[in-house]
Design a protein around this motif. Structure first.
Motif, PDB file in Angstrom:
ATOM      1  N   VAL A 229       0.877  -1.119   0.022  1.00 27.02           N
ATOM      2  CA  VAL A 229       0.143  -0.102   0.104  1.00 27.02           C
ATOM      3  C   VAL A 229       0.876   1.248   0.139  1.00 27.02           C
ATOM      4  CG1 VAL A 229      -1.901  -1.349   1.312  1.00 27.02           C
ATOM      5  CG2 VAL A 229      -0.147   0.081   2.616  1.00 27.02           C
ATOM      6  N   PRO A 230       0.401   2.327  -0.241  1.00 30.39           N
ATOM      7  CA  PRO A 230       1.106   3.471  -0.445  1.00 30.39           C
ATOM      8  C   PRO A 230       1.872   3.913   0.827  1.00 30.39           C
ATOM      9  CG  PRO A 230      -0.928   3.771  -1.609  1.00 30.39           C
ATOM     10  CD  PRO A 230      -0.954   2.624  -0.799  1.00 30.39           C
ATOM     11  N   ASP A 231       1.104   4.015   1.880  1.00 26.34           N
ATOM     12  CA  ASP A 231       1.667   4.113   3.326  1.00 26.34           C
ATOM     13  C   ASP A 231       2.429   2.946   3.891  1.00 26.34           C
ATOM     14  OD1 ASP A 231       0.666   6.765   3.190  1.00 26.34           O
ATOM     15  OD2 ASP A 231      -1.023   6.019   4.036  1.00 26.34           O
ATOM     16  N   GLU A 232       3.384   3.279   4.897  1.00 24.09           N
ATOM     17  CA  GLU A 232       4.131   2.026   5.426  1.00 24.09           C
ATOM     18  C   GLU A 232       3.020   1.557   6.361  1.00 24.09           C
ATOM     19  OE1 GLU A 232       8.347   1.210   7.428  1.00 24.09           O
ATOM     20  OE2 GLU A 232       7.563   2.987   8.054  1.00 24.09           O
ATOM     21  N   TRP A 233       2.854   0.430   6.192  1.00 28.32           N
ATOM     22  CA  TRP A 233       2.052  -0.288   6.869  1.00 28.32           C
ATOM     23  C   TRP A 233       2.717  -1.764   7.314  1.00 28.32           C
ATOM     24  CZ3 TRP A 233      -3.832  -1.113   5.708  1.00 28.32           C
ATOM     25  CH2 TRP A 233      -4.705  -1.877   6.730  1.00 28.32           C
ATOM     26  N   LEU A 234       3.270  -2.128   8.392  1.00 26.66           N
ATOM     27  CA  LEU A 234       3.902  -3.205   8.646  1.00 26.66           C
ATOM     28  C   LEU A 234       2.681  -4.208   9.490  1.00 26.66           C
ATOM     29  CD1 LEU A 234       7.187  -1.686  10.169  1.00 26.66           C
ATOM     30  CD2 LEU A 234       6.571  -2.503   7.651  1.00 26.66           C
ATOM     31  N   ALA A 235       2.998  -5.424   9.257  1.00 24.55           N
ATOM     32  CA  ALA A 235       2.176  -6.435  10.150  1.00 24.55           C
ATOM     33  C   ALA A 235       3.243  -7.687  10.348  1.00 24.55           C
ATOM     34  CB  ALA A 235       1.009  -6.862   8.819  1.00 24.55           C
ATOM     35  N   PRO A 236       2.874  -8.410  11.608  1.00 25.03           N
ATOM     36  CA  PRO A 236       3.486  -9.496  11.977  1.00 25.03           C
ATOM     37  C   PRO A 236       3.335 -10.636  10.785  1.00 25.03           C
ATOM     38  CG  PRO A 236       1.849  -9.345  13.320  1.00 25.03           C
ATOM     39  CD  PRO A 236       1.957  -8.218  12.372  1.00 25.03           C
ATOM     40  N   ARG A 237       4.252 -11.298  10.278  1.00 28.35           N
ATOM     41  CA  ARG A 237       4.219 -12.269   9.341  1.00 28.35           C
ATOM     42  C   ARG A 237       3.655 -13.596   9.819  1.00 28.35           C
ATOM     43  NH1 ARG A 237       9.016 -13.110   5.553  1.00 28.35           N
ATOM     44  NH2 ARG A 237       7.516 -13.841   4.360  1.00 28.35           N
ATOM     45  N   GLU A 238       3.835 -13.475  11.339  1.00 23.77           N
ATOM     46  CA  GLU A 238       3.408 -14.956  12.096  1.00 23.77           C
ATOM     47  C   GLU A 238       1.605 -15.147  11.828  1.00 23.77           C
ATOM     48  OE1 GLU A 238       7.082 -13.977  13.505  1.00 23.77           O
ATOM     49  OE2 GLU A 238       5.184 -12.660  13.352  1.00 23.77           O
ATOM     50  N   ARG A 239       1.033 -14.019  11.364  1.00 22.07           N
ATOM     51  CA  ARG A 239      -0.584 -14.068  11.302  1.00 22.07           C
ATOM     52  C   ARG A 239      -0.612 -15.253  10.264  1.00 22.07           C
ATOM     53  NH1 ARG A 239       1.487 -10.220   8.112  1.00 22.07           N
ATOM     54  NH2 ARG A 239       0.774 -10.145   5.890  1.00 22.07           N
ATOM     55  N   THR A 240       0.098 -15.651   9.251  1.00 14.24           N
ATOM     56  CA  THR A 240      -0.050 -16.863   8.368  1.00 14.24           C
ATOM     57  C   THR A 240      -0.323 -18.116   9.270  1.00 14.24           C
ATOM     58  OG1 THR A 240       0.947 -15.686   6.485  1.00 14.24           O
ATOM     59  CG2 THR A 240       0.470 -17.850   6.181  1.00 14.24           C
ATOM     60  N   LEU A 241       0.482 -18.253  10.096  1.00  9.19           N
ATOM     61  CA  LEU A 241       0.363 -19.361  11.006  1.00  9.19           C
ATOM     62  C   LEU A 241      -1.066 -19.670  11.435  1.00  9.19           C
ATOM     63  CD1 LEU A 241       4.024 -19.501  12.353  1.00  9.19           C
ATOM     64  CD2 LEU A 241       3.203 -20.674  10.423  1.00  9.19           C
ATOM     65  N   THR A 242      -1.396 -18.602  12.003  1.00  9.82           N
ATOM     66  CA  THR A 242      -2.971 -18.333  12.850  1.00  9.82           C
ATOM     67  C   THR A 242      -3.821 -19.023  11.523  1.00  9.82           C
ATOM     68  OG1 THR A 242      -2.247 -16.868  14.117  1.00  9.82           O
ATOM     69  CG2 THR A 242      -4.595 -16.980  13.946  1.00  9.82           C
ATOM     70  N   GLU A 243      -3.675 -18.278  10.454  1.00  9.89           N
ATOM     71  CA  GLU A 243      -4.435 -18.854   9.168  1.00  9.89           C
ATOM     72  C   GLU A 243      -4.444 -20.189   9.044  1.00  9.89           C
ATOM     73  OE1 GLU A 243      -5.383 -17.670   4.574  1.00  9.89           O
ATOM     74  OE2 GLU A 243      -4.193 -16.381   5.927  1.00  9.89           O
ATOM     75  N   ALA A 244      -3.117 -20.925   8.874  1.00  9.30           N
ATOM     76  CA  ALA A 244      -3.064 -22.011   8.665  1.00  9.30           C
ATOM     77  C   ALA A 244      -3.610 -23.106   9.749  1.00  9.30           C
ATOM     78  CB  ALA A 244      -1.690 -22.488   8.502  1.00  9.30           C
ATOM     79  N   ASN A 245      -3.628 -22.711  11.009  1.00  3.38           N
ATOM     80  CA  ASN A 245      -4.269 -23.424  12.202  1.00  3.38           C
ATOM     81  C   ASN A 245      -5.616 -23.223  11.767  1.00  3.38           C
ATOM     82  OD1 ASN A 245      -1.877 -24.343  13.453  1.00  3.38           O
ATOM     83  ND2 ASN A 245      -1.704 -22.334  14.715  1.00  3.38           N
ATOM     84  N   ALA A 246      -6.313 -22.288  11.518  1.00  6.47           N
ATOM     85  CA  ALA A 246      -7.859 -22.010  11.447  1.00  6.47           C
ATOM     86  C   ALA A 246      -8.113 -22.869  10.191  1.00  6.47           C
ATOM     87  CB  ALA A 246      -8.258 -20.842  10.992  1.00  6.47           C
ATOM     88  N   MET A 247      -7.254 -23.097   9.065  1.00  6.18           N
ATOM     89  CA  MET A 247      -7.557 -23.994   8.008  1.00  6.18           C
ATOM     90  C   MET A 247      -7.554 -25.376   8.485  1.00  6.18           C
ATOM     91  SD  MET A 247      -8.220 -22.369   4.947  1.00  6.18           S
ATOM     92  CE  MET A 247      -7.847 -23.645   3.623  1.00  6.18           C
ATOM     93  N   ARG A 248      -6.685 -25.650   9.286  1.00  9.39           N
ATOM     94  CA  ARG A 248      -6.530 -27.266   9.640  1.00  9.39           C
ATOM     95  C   ARG A 248      -7.915 -27.442  10.606  1.00  9.39           C
ATOM     96  NH1 ARG A 248      -1.286 -26.033  10.987  1.00  9.39           N
ATOM     97  NH2 ARG A 248       0.054 -26.808   9.324  1.00  9.39           N
ATOM     98  N   LEU A 249      -8.225 -26.781  11.467  1.00  7.83           N
ATOM     99  CA  LEU A 249      -9.632 -26.828  12.114  1.00  7.83           C
ATOM    100  C   LEU A 249     -10.923 -26.943  11.275  1.00  7.83           C
ATOM    101  CD1 LEU A 249     -10.955 -27.185  14.815  1.00  7.83           C
ATOM    102  CD2 LEU A 249     -11.058 -24.632  14.983  1.00  7.83           C
TER     103      LEU A 249
END
Length: 104
Positions: free
Chosen positions: A62-82
């Motif tokens: 996105v145009p502005d600097e917007w940082l996000a923790p990359r570990e959020r994908t692990l949460t998504e993977a756990n949700a997909m497994r469930l």
């Protein structure tokens, strides 16, 4: 195991081979799935199956600097497994989730 940055289609094929998901002999067809601002996503097809490979970005596109923790994908993977456990007919199984190259 080295950390893979998935920037190009060939990076995805290497990632899948290094983890034993596809064999070295298999042809892997990969295409980028566009539109994401927080992840890179690729669709891969090989003799052994079809895969979606997703990697989170630490800086969103996105145009502005917007940082996000990359570990959020692990949460998504756990949700997909469930979700797969609850409704396997509606949600595909998740093969692997990694954190900086370490198998989880």
């Amino acid at each position: 195991m080295p950390r893979h940055l998935l920037r190009h289609e060939q990076d995805v094929a290497t990632f899948l081979r290094d983890r034993g998901i596809v064999t070295a002999a298999e042809q892997v067809q990969v295409r980028a799935l566009g539109g994401g601002v927080s992840n890179v996503v690729f669709a891969a097809r090989a003799e052994s199956g079809r895969y979606v490979v997703k990697q989170s970005l630490d800086r969103l596109r996105v145009p502005d600097e917007w940082l996000a923790p990359r570990e959020r994908t692990l949460t998504e993977a756990n949700a997909m497994r469930l979700a797969h456990e609850i409704t396997p007919h509606a949600v595909p199984s998740s093969s692997i989730a990694t954190r900086t190259g370490t198998r989880w």
